[in-house]
Write a protein that holds these residues in place. Structure first.
Motif, short mmCIF file in Angstrom:
data_model
loop_
_atom_site.label_atom_id
_atom_site.label_comp_id
_atom_site.label_asym_id
_atom_site.label_seq_id
_atom_site.Cartn_x
_atom_site.Cartn_y
_atom_site.Cartn_z
N TYR A 142 32.74 41.63 41.83
CA TYR A 142 32.54 40.37 41.36
C TYR A 142 33.70 39.91 40.41
O TYR A 142 34.30 38.88 40.36
CB TYR A 142 31.14 40.29 40.54
CG TYR A 142 30.11 40.00 41.35
CD1 TYR A 142 30.10 40.00 42.93
CD2 TYR A 142 28.75 39.90 41.12
CE1 TYR A 142 29.27 39.92 43.83
CE2 TYR A 142 27.48 39.73 41.69
CZ TYR A 142 27.79 39.67 43.16
OH TYR A 142 26.66 39.60 44.23
N SER B 208 43.26 31.35 42.58
CA SER B 208 43.77 30.73 43.94
C SER B 208 43.62 29.26 43.60
O SER B 208 44.27 28.67 44.37
CB SER B 208 42.99 31.08 45.04
OG SER B 208 41.71 30.76 44.98
N LEU B 209 42.71 28.68 42.93
CA LEU B 209 42.58 27.04 43.02
C LEU B 209 43.93 26.66 42.25
O LEU B 209 44.37 25.58 42.69
CB LEU B 209 41.30 26.57 42.11
CG LEU B 209 40.10 27.07 42.92
CD1 LEU B 209 39.01 26.73 41.78
CD2 LEU B 209 40.02 26.24 44.11
N GLY C 164 36.97 39.13 42.36
CA GLY C 164 36.53 38.19 42.95
C GLY C 164 36.49 36.87 42.55
O GLY C 164 37.09 35.88 42.87
N PHE C 165 35.78 36.68 41.30
CA PHE C 165 35.65 35.28 40.66
C PHE C 165 36.92 35.06 39.96
O PHE C 165 37.38 33.72 40.16
CB PHE C 165 34.54 35.33 39.82
CG PHE C 165 33.12 35.20 40.36
CD1 PHE C 165 32.88 34.04 40.77
CD2 PHE C 165 32.21 36.40 40.10
CE1 PHE C 165 31.69 33.79 41.29
CE2 PHE C 165 30.82 36.01 40.85
CZ PHE C 165 30.52 34.59 41.48
N THR C 166 37.57 35.87 39.34
CA THR C 166 39.15 35.78 38.77
C THR C 166 39.85 35.38 39.92
O THR C 166 40.68 34.28 39.78
CB THR C 166 39.41 37.10 38.03
OG1 THR C 166 38.53 37.49 37.26
CG2 THR C 166 40.74 36.62 37.37
N GLY C 167 40.11 35.80 40.85
CA GLY C 167 40.93 35.67 42.06
C GLY C 167 40.69 34.19 42.70
O GLY C 167 41.62 33.45 43.10
N LEU C 168 39.27 34.08 42.81
CA LEU C 168 38.93 32.73 43.35
C LEU C 168 39.46 31.57 42.47
O LEU C 168 39.91 30.61 42.83
CB LEU C 168 37.32 32.66 43.71
CG LEU C 168 36.83 31.22 44.11
CD1 LEU C 168 37.40 31.24 45.61
CD2 LEU C 168 35.42 31.43 44.28
N ALA C 169 39.28 31.77 40.99
CA ALA C 169 39.59 30.57 40.24
C ALA C 169 41.20 30.38 40.20
O ALA C 169 41.77 29.48 40.12
CB ALA C 169 38.78 31.01 38.72
N ALA D 26 48.17 32.60 46.19
CA ALA D 26 47.17 33.13 46.56
C ALA D 26 47.19 33.25 48.00
O ALA D 26 46.83 34.27 48.65
CB ALA D 26 45.91 32.24 46.66
#
Length: 176
Positions: free
Chosen positions: A116, A126-127, A119-124, A133
């Protein structure tokens, strides 16, 4: 052989020696009057004061001038610079906040924490950094595929070895 080396070394060795040459005027020559450096026309200072005057621009130079464009670009840059810095700081805050959310959601689980949080850090992230990304995803995908393929080959080899060993035990001559 020694004579050849000795003769070839002599001219090179002479170039390392320094000689002082003393010149004296002849006794019967009349004394010469030498000129001072200031007396030479090349070194004389110009009379009067000099002023720098800039040449006026021609109509062609005025039409080609980039000054209005460069001043507009500088003005726009200095106006947008604080906004861009605050946007970058806000984006970093969002990325950090996403990491904290991932940490809170993964509370109490040893498996969720390594999934998590990144995952959350990478998702943010990548925005805000889509090109990086995409490159990261491509490289990671290739590596995961390679690791998966290696794992598959290792498992297949182990499976074949276990089947052959178990087949050898069943077909051994001492057992029926």
């Amino acid at each position: 052989m020694f004579r050849v080396i000795q003769r070839s070394m002599r001219p090179a060795g002479l170039s390392l020696f320094t000689f002082k040459v003393y010149a004296t005027p002849k006794k019967d020559s009349p004394p010469k009057n030498f000129m001072e450096v200031d007396e030479l026309s090349r070194y004389s200072a110009p009379e009067g004061q000099l002023k720098y005057m800039e040449e006026s621009r021609s109509p062609l130079e005025e039409s080609i001038s980039l000054e209005p464009y460069t001043s507009w670009c500088q003005k726009t840059y200095f106006q947008s610079k604080p906004k861009m810095q605050s946007l970058v700081q806000w984006g970093l805050g969002v990325i950090g906040f996403a990491g904290l959310i991932g940490l809170l959601l993964a509370r109490g689980s040893k498996i969720k924490k390594p999934v998590y949080l990144p995952g959350f850090t990478g998702l943010a992230a990548s925005l805000y950094y889509p090109q990086q990304a995409i490159v990261f995803a491509q490289v990671s995908g290739e590596r995961l595929y390679d690791w998966g393929l290696r794992g598959y080959i290792i498992i297949e080899d182990l499976w074949k070895e276990n089947l052959q060993k178990s087949g050898d035990v069943k077909n051994s001559p001492g057992t029926k």
